[in-house]
Design a protein around this motif. Structure first.
Motif, PDB file in Angstrom:
ATOM      1  N   GLY A  30       0.714  -1.200  -0.003  1.00  0.00           N
ATOM      2  CA  GLY A  30       0.123   0.115  -0.053  1.00  0.00           C
ATOM      3  C   GLY A  30       0.850   1.362   0.141  1.00  0.00           C
ATOM      4  N   GLY A  31       2.167   1.165   0.534  1.00  0.00           N
ATOM      5  CA  GLY A  31       2.948   2.334   0.623  1.00  0.00           C
ATOM      6  C   GLY A  31       4.176   1.943   1.511  1.00  0.00           C
ATOM      7  N   ALA A  32       5.098   2.924   1.340  1.00  0.00           N
ATOM      8  CA  ALA A  32       6.423   2.787   2.162  1.00  0.00           C
ATOM      9  C   ALA A  32       6.786   4.298   2.577  1.00  0.00           C
ATOM     10  N   ALA A  33       7.364   4.209   3.921  1.00  0.00           N
ATOM     11  CA  ALA A  33       8.082   5.405   4.284  1.00  0.00           C
ATOM     12  C   ALA A  33       9.498   4.722   4.555  1.00  0.00           C
ATOM     13  N   LEU A  34      10.342   5.680   4.101  1.00  0.00           N
ATOM     14  CA  LEU A  34      11.837   5.519   4.104  1.00  0.00           C
ATOM     15  C   LEU A  34      12.617   6.641   4.370  1.00  0.00           C
ATOM     16  N   ASP A  35      13.422   6.464   5.303  1.00  0.00           N
ATOM     17  CA  ASP A  35      14.456   7.413   5.889  1.00  0.00           C
ATOM     18  C   ASP A  35      15.899   7.280   5.365  1.00  0.00           C
ATOM     19  N   VAL A  36      16.006   6.196   4.557  1.00  0.00           N
ATOM     20  CA  VAL A  36      17.385   5.948   3.858  1.00  0.00           C
ATOM     21  C   VAL A  36      16.970   5.385   2.384  1.00  0.00           C
ATOM     22  N   LEU A  37      17.825   6.041   1.422  1.00  0.00           N
ATOM     23  CA  LEU A  37      17.616   5.303  -0.038  1.00  0.00           C
ATOM     24  C   LEU A  37      19.237   5.408  -0.582  1.00  0.00           C
ATOM     25  N   GLU A  38      19.213   4.510  -1.458  1.00  0.00           N
ATOM     26  CA  GLU A  38      20.398   4.188  -2.280  1.00  0.00           C
ATOM     27  C   GLU A  38      20.938   5.518  -3.038  1.00  0.00           C
ATOM     28  N   ARG A  39      21.967   5.741  -3.277  1.00  0.00           N
ATOM     29  CA  ARG A  39      22.506   6.982  -4.058  1.00  0.00           C
ATOM     30  C   ARG A  39      22.277   6.589  -5.685  1.00  0.00           C
ATOM     31  N   THR A  40      21.290   7.474  -6.121  1.00  0.00           N
ATOM     32  CA  THR A  40      21.366   7.264  -7.681  1.00  0.00           C
ATOM     33  C   THR A  40      21.803   8.372  -8.445  1.00  0.00           C
ATOM     34  N   PRO A  41      22.322   8.295  -9.682  1.00  0.00           N
ATOM     35  CA  PRO A  41      22.376   9.440 -10.565  1.00  0.00           C
ATOM     36  C   PRO A  41      20.974  10.083 -10.748  1.00  0.00           C
ATOM     37  N   GLY A  42      20.806  11.322 -10.654  1.00  0.00           N
ATOM     38  CA  GLY A  42      19.509  12.077 -10.951  1.00  0.00           C
ATOM     39  C   GLY A  42      18.542  11.775  -9.827  1.00  0.00           C
ATOM     40  N   ARG A  43      17.465  12.013 -10.111  1.00  0.00           N
ATOM     41  CA  ARG A  43      16.104  11.783  -9.477  1.00  0.00           C
ATOM     42  C   ARG A  43      15.742  10.327  -9.023  1.00  0.00           C
ATOM     43  N   HIS A  44      15.974   9.856  -7.723  1.00  0.00           N
ATOM     44  CA  HIS A  44      15.658   8.532  -7.512  1.00  0.00           C
ATOM     45  C   HIS A  44      14.208   8.271  -7.810  1.00  0.00           C
ATOM     46  N   PRO A  45      14.162   7.050  -8.436  1.00  0.00           N
ATOM     47  CA  PRO A  45      12.560   6.763  -8.931  1.00  0.00           C
ATOM     48  C   PRO A  45      11.829   6.179  -7.943  1.00  0.00           C
ATOM     49  N   LEU A  46      12.007   6.090  -6.673  1.00  0.00           N
ATOM     50  CA  LEU A  46      11.084   6.072  -5.791  1.00  0.00           C
ATOM     51  C   LEU A  46      10.499   7.307  -5.226  1.00  0.00           C
ATOM     52  N   LEU A  47      11.004   8.510  -5.511  1.00  0.00           N
ATOM     53  CA  LEU A  47      10.492   9.479  -5.562  1.00  0.00           C
ATOM     54  C   LEU A  47       9.443   9.967  -6.156  1.00  0.00           C
ATOM     55  N   ASN A  48       9.098   9.399  -7.309  1.00  0.00           N
ATOM     56  CA  ASN A  48       8.046   9.619  -8.168  1.00  0.00           C
ATOM     57  C   ASN A  48       6.812   8.995  -7.834  1.00  0.00           C
ATOM     58  N   LEU A  49       6.777   7.929  -6.871  1.00  0.00           N
ATOM     59  CA  LEU A  49       5.469   7.108  -6.692  1.00  0.00           C
ATOM     60  C   LEU A  49       4.603   8.017  -5.546  1.00  0.00           C
ATOM     61  N   PRO A  50       3.421   7.992  -5.822  1.00  0.00           N
ATOM     62  CA  PRO A  50       2.505   8.573  -4.904  1.00  0.00           C
ATOM     63  C   PRO A  50       2.327   7.968  -3.585  1.00  0.00           C
ATOM     64  N   ASN A  51       2.568   6.672  -3.444  1.00  0.00           N
ATOM     65  CA  ASN A  51       2.470   6.005  -2.077  1.00  0.00           C
ATOM     66  C   ASN A  51       3.831   5.688  -1.455  1.00  0.00           C
ATOM     67  N   VAL A  52       4.728   6.740  -1.571  1.00  0.00           N
ATOM     68  CA  VAL A  52       6.024   6.706  -0.915  1.00  0.00           C
ATOM     69  C   VAL A  52       6.310   8.174  -0.331  1.00  0.00           C
ATOM     70  N   PHE A  53       6.733   7.845   1.076  1.00  0.00           N
ATOM     71  CA  PHE A  53       7.064   8.949   1.918  1.00  0.00           C
ATOM     72  C   PHE A  53       8.729   8.964   1.981  1.00  0.00           C
ATOM     73  N   VAL A  54       9.466  10.029   1.518  1.00  0.00           N
ATOM     74  CA  VAL A  54      10.769  10.013   2.215  1.00  0.00           C
ATOM     75  C   VAL A  54      11.320  11.011   2.974  1.00  0.00           C
ATOM     76  N   THR A  55      12.116  10.698   3.931  1.00  0.00           N
ATOM     77  CA  THR A  55      12.913  11.759   4.794  1.00  0.00           C
ATOM     78  C   THR A  55      14.391  11.481   4.767  1.00  0.00           C
ATOM     79  N   PRO A  56      15.387  12.466   4.712  1.00  0.00           N
ATOM     80  CA  PRO A  56      16.679  12.373   4.581  1.00  0.00           C
ATOM     81  C   PRO A  56      17.570  12.147   5.336  1.00  0.00           C
ATOM     82  N   HIS A  57      17.121  10.899   6.137  1.00  0.00           N
ATOM     83  CA  HIS A  57      17.900  10.147   7.274  1.00  0.00           C
ATOM     84  C   HIS A  57      18.022  11.123   8.334  1.00  0.00           C
ATOM     85  N   ILE A  58      17.100  11.911   8.647  1.00  0.00           N
ATOM     86  CA  ILE A  58      17.022  12.753   9.963  1.00  0.00           C
ATOM     87  C   ILE A  58      15.813  12.600  10.679  1.00  0.00           C
TER      88      ILE A  58
END
Length: 168
Positions: free
Chosen positions: A125-153
């Motif tokens: 149904g969704g994901a909340a992520l405080d950590v993501l792998e580094r990728t060139p350009g915009r991370h693909p998970l950031l484009n999903l409407p059911n994902v919430f991301v914080t910058p490991h803070i």
């Protein structure tokens, strides 16, 4: 099924949900204590279960059992050579359809391509992520409407900074 126009905005109350915690160290146990206070049933898995302090109300189960029974899975495991990418396509397939996934631990514990597929197909149904792998350009998970991301803070507060400085 409800015919109410706003039904897609309905939530679910904590006492009707089960939270599964993967990793029961200090952070996992603190999350358990707070989840129980909110009314969640709490399941826990740790390959080397520590002594649970202050009886946080956690039912210890296998990882397979936790994945099958949890509505929300929160990852708090340490990264070891044995558990890299522990959340893979197969693990996501074991989870309840529509479950939510939280990772505040380490990005290397998750196969992000498999997570993305599980989110895009509605398996999760969704994901909340405080950590993501580094990728060139915009991370693909950031484009999903059911994902919430914080910058490991997620735990960054004035108080935690002061405590850290005092301990040092």
């Amino acid at each position: 099924e409800s015919v109410f126009e706003g039904r897609e905005f309905f939530g679910t109350e904590a006492p009707s949900l089960t939270m599964g915690l993967v990793g029961l160290g200090h952070v996992g146990q603190e999350v358990a204590r707070r989840a129980r206070a909110l009314g969640f049933a709490v399941l826990g898995y740790d390959p080397v279960p520590p002594a649970l302090r202050d009886d946080p109300g956690v039912e210890l189960v296998s990882l397979d059992g936790l994945l099958a029974r949890s509505d929300i899975i929160s990852l708090h495991a340490r990264l070891t050579p044995e558990n890299g990418r522990m959340f893979s396509r197969d693990r996501f397939a074991q989870m309840r359809r529509g479950a939510y996934f939280i990772n505040t631990a380490r990005e290397a514990l998750v196969d992000e391509a498999a997570l993305r597929q599980a989110l895009e197909t509605g398996l999760l149904g969704g994901a909340a992520l405080d950590v993501l792998e580094r990728t060139p350009g915009r991370h693909p998970l950031l484009n999903l409407p059911n994902v919430f991301v914080t910058p490991h803070i997620g735990g960054a507060t004035v108080e935690t900074l002061a405590r850290g400085a005092q301990r040092a």
